[in-house]
Design an enzyme around this catalytic site. Structure first.
Site, short mmCIF file in Angstrom:
data_model
loop_
_atom_site.label_atom_id
_atom_site.label_comp_id
_atom_site.label_asym_id
_atom_site.label_seq_id
_atom_site.Cartn_x
_atom_site.Cartn_y
_atom_site.Cartn_z
N ASP A 188 0.72 -1.17 0.01
CA ASP A 188 -0.02 0.02 -0.16
C ASP A 188 0.86 1.27 0.01
O ASP A 188 1.96 1.25 0.33
CB ASP A 188 -0.85 0.01 1.22
CG ASP A 188 -1.78 1.08 1.22
OD1 ASP A 188 -2.37 1.41 0.32
OD2 ASP A 188 -2.16 1.63 2.42
N ASP B 242 -0.07 5.06 1.01
CA ASP B 242 -0.60 6.17 2.12
C ASP B 242 -0.15 5.22 3.51
O ASP B 242 -0.60 4.41 3.73
CB ASP B 242 -1.93 6.59 2.08
CG ASP B 242 -1.87 7.44 0.92
OD1 ASP B 242 -0.95 8.09 0.51
OD2 ASP B 242 -3.16 7.48 0.24
#
Length: 225
Positions: free
Chosen positions: A8, A10
């Site tokens: 991922d 963020d």
């Protein structure tokens, strides 16, 4: 079969949430009204607690961009990223990516973000595969639509499974790194779940399941306002 290493972006590869940063930039540059700012902050809160209907949100946001040329947006985001976000790449993210690369694993960014953000991150980190929320483009302009399901929540699993089938990856032997409770479906899908800088709900979930939890921090310092 091969092994995938999915990351991922963020609060994982980046110490910060790029969406929050982008909203702040748009507010400073007067691209958002006060009402739009309030709506955006509400969506961010819903995202934080895993309550966001991402596809519904994307439909509303993208309508504002219908008819806009893609190239200038890429340029604006790239300039903003270099100035305000690149510093926030976590040193531990770089180390994990290089470790997986050395092991011959297939590197993938798996993010709900659009290509405008995901591609610069992939280029900097030399990650060859990007799974993100794809936008519909016609004649170089945004149509105001995205391809559903977005690369969010259970949608990430669908995108990851499609890439795994194409590249011969065994998801049961693969890794996924994330911070968010919204990514629980993908954490459950892979054989090796890695929880990074977790939100409160994911932190509790990781503790109950015995998943490893790590704190990753930015390698740089934020720019002065």
């Amino acid at each position: 079969m091969g092994v995938g290493a999915f990351f991922d972006i963020d609060n994982t590869v980046l110490e910060v949430n790029s969406g929050t940063k982008w909203i702040g930039y748009q507010w400073k540059t007067r691209q958002l009204s006060a009402w739009q700012l309030g709506q955006a902050l509400l969506w961010l809160a819903q995202y934080r607690f895993g309550l966001l209907d991402y596809d519904a949100m994307a439909r509303k946001v993208l309508l504002r961009y219908r008819g806009d040329a893609v190239a200038p947006i890429y340029d604006e985001v790239a300039t903003w990223f270099e100035r305000e976000v690149r510093w926030a790449i976590c040193s531990q993210a770089r180390e994990a990516i290089e470790s997986h690369r050395a092991q011959g694993h297939t590197l993938v960014l798996l993010t709900s973000a659009t290509p405008f953000l995901a591609k610069p991150v992939a280029e900097i980190l030399d990650v060859p595969h990007v799974l993100c929320t794809k936008l519909e483009v016609e004649d170089g302009k945004l149509t105001g639509k995205h391809f559903e399901p977005a690369c969010y929540g259970a949608g990430k699993v669908l995108h990851a499974e499609a890439l795994a089938a194409e590249h011969g990856l065994d998801l049961d032997a693969s890794h996924f790194y994330t911070d968010s409770i919204s990514d629980l479906p993908m954490l459950e899908r892979v054989g090796h779940a890695h929880v990074i800088n977790p939100d409160p709900r994911l932190g509790r979930e990781a503790a109950s399941r015995g998943w490893p939890v790590s704190t990753w921090t930015a390698e740089g310092t934020p720019p002065k306002e």
